[in-house]
Design a protein around this motif. Sequence first.
Motif, PDB file in Angstrom:
ATOM      1  N   THR A  75       0.838  -1.199   0.000  1.00  0.00           N
ATOM      2  CA  THR A  75       0.000   0.000   0.000  1.00  0.00           C
ATOM      3  C   THR A  75       0.875   1.252   0.000  1.00  0.00           C
ATOM      4  O   THR A  75       0.597   2.219  -0.720  1.00  0.00           O
ATOM      5  CB  THR A  75      -0.942  -0.016   1.224  1.00  0.00           C
ATOM      6  OG1 THR A  75      -1.836  -1.131   1.075  1.00  0.00           O
ATOM      7  CG2 THR A  75      -1.744   1.261   1.341  1.00  0.00           C
ATOM      8  N   GLU A  86      -9.030  -0.810   3.045  1.00  0.00           N
ATOM      9  CA  GLU A  86      -9.080   0.244   4.047  1.00  0.00           C
ATOM     10  C   GLU A  86     -10.062   1.288   3.541  1.00  0.00           C
ATOM     11  O   GLU A  86     -10.302   1.380   2.345  1.00  0.00           O
ATOM     12  CB  GLU A  86      -7.708   0.922   4.187  1.00  0.00           C
ATOM     13  CG  GLU A  86      -6.608   0.005   4.651  1.00  0.00           C
ATOM     14  CD  GLU A  86      -5.250   0.703   4.641  1.00  0.00           C
ATOM     15  OE1 GLU A  86      -5.145   1.797   5.216  1.00  0.00           O
ATOM     16  OE2 GLU A  86      -4.321   0.153   4.051  1.00  0.00           O
ATOM     17  N   ASP A 119      -6.010  -1.195  -4.936  1.00  0.00           N
ATOM     18  CA  ASP A 119      -5.474  -1.856  -3.737  1.00  0.00           C
ATOM     19  C   ASP A 119      -6.623  -2.468  -2.938  1.00  0.00           C
ATOM     20  O   ASP A 119      -7.252  -1.771  -2.173  1.00  0.00           O
ATOM     21  CB  ASP A 119      -4.726  -0.801  -2.909  1.00  0.00           C
ATOM     22  CG  ASP A 119      -3.970  -1.398  -1.744  1.00  0.00           C
ATOM     23  OD1 ASP A 119      -3.816  -2.618  -1.708  1.00  0.00           O
ATOM     24  OD2 ASP A 119      -3.542  -0.620  -0.865  1.00  0.00           O
TER      25      ASP A 119
HETATM   26 MG   LIG Z   1      -2.210  -2.869   1.907  1.00  0.00          MG
END
Ligand SMILES: [Mg+2]
Length: 266
Positions: free
Chosen positions: A40, A64, A134
């Motif tokens: 990330t 996230e 991601d």
């Molecule tokens: Mg990550």
Amino acid sequence: MELKIERVPTGVSELDRLLSGGIPKNFVVAVTGEPGTGKTILLLHFIAKGLELGEKCIYVTTEESRESIMRQAAQFKWDFRSAIEEGKLAIIDALLRPSEDEFSLKHLDVEELVEKVIQIKRKFGYGHSRLAIDSMSAFWLDKPAMARKYSYFIKKVLNPWNFTTMLTSQYAITTSEAFGFGIEHIADGIIRFRRSIRGGKLRRYLVIEKMRQTPHDLHLWEIEIIDGIGLKLIRPAIERVEDIALPYSVRSKIEEAKRKSEKELP
Ligand SMILES: [Mg+2]
Ligand SMILES: Nc1ncnc2c1ncn2[C@@H]1O[C@H](COP(=O)(O)OP(=O)(O)OP(=O)(O)O)[C@@H](O)[C@H]1O
């Protein structure tokens, strides 16, 4: 036909050096590795660099929330919030998926994802843009067999839209069958993160496993993630026995010669 390769800097200058200047423009690069290894953070570098160069950027987050990504970026002094307000950056939230939000997905669905990305790109207009997803693995969580097909679909449909793309895919020993393999063959490049415990400390590494049209470095590099700065390449990793081991027959001949010469010592 222009044969000179235009390269896109990743935002990690040492990594660009290992890549002969950067990622070839319009490539799709897979970033894979175990949890917590730096995937990330590399993607955040990639986006921050694009913003610095005045390129429009899209970041898709499935692991996230958008807030979490902005907070992580802020720890490395990148102001993603202002970039969003100025219309230079869109963070597509595919985790919380707030339905009233124009930058969210209603479903974890590749077709919806691609539609959303194109819709934003249309607003951005012509010119080179950066796309970070991601992670891709989230889109085939319950159907791992689709990994390759979905990756191919995304690459093909987004191809005319002038993006350079970084996609993460999770890879852990327990999930190696489910993840990882879909993206890797369709990707133009693979940057793999690894980790190990050495001297009682967690160490992280990175290796460029594949980068088409690029005479790239082949070493495994030890990296560090530093508060306020981000990802730094430290040194080529110390060779491990497994990496440098010679075939057994050769090794035993060397051993034998050594024993003989030791016997001959006075
Ligand atoms: Mg990550
Ligand atoms: N501000 C910071 N300063 C130093 N190290 C940090 C900082 N923020 C995060 N880290 C380190 O980076 C790690 C997370 O890296 P990152 O989020 O890039 O992992 P990842 O490879 O994306 O993992 P996952 O597959 O779980 O998403 C944390 O576990 C922590 O060790």
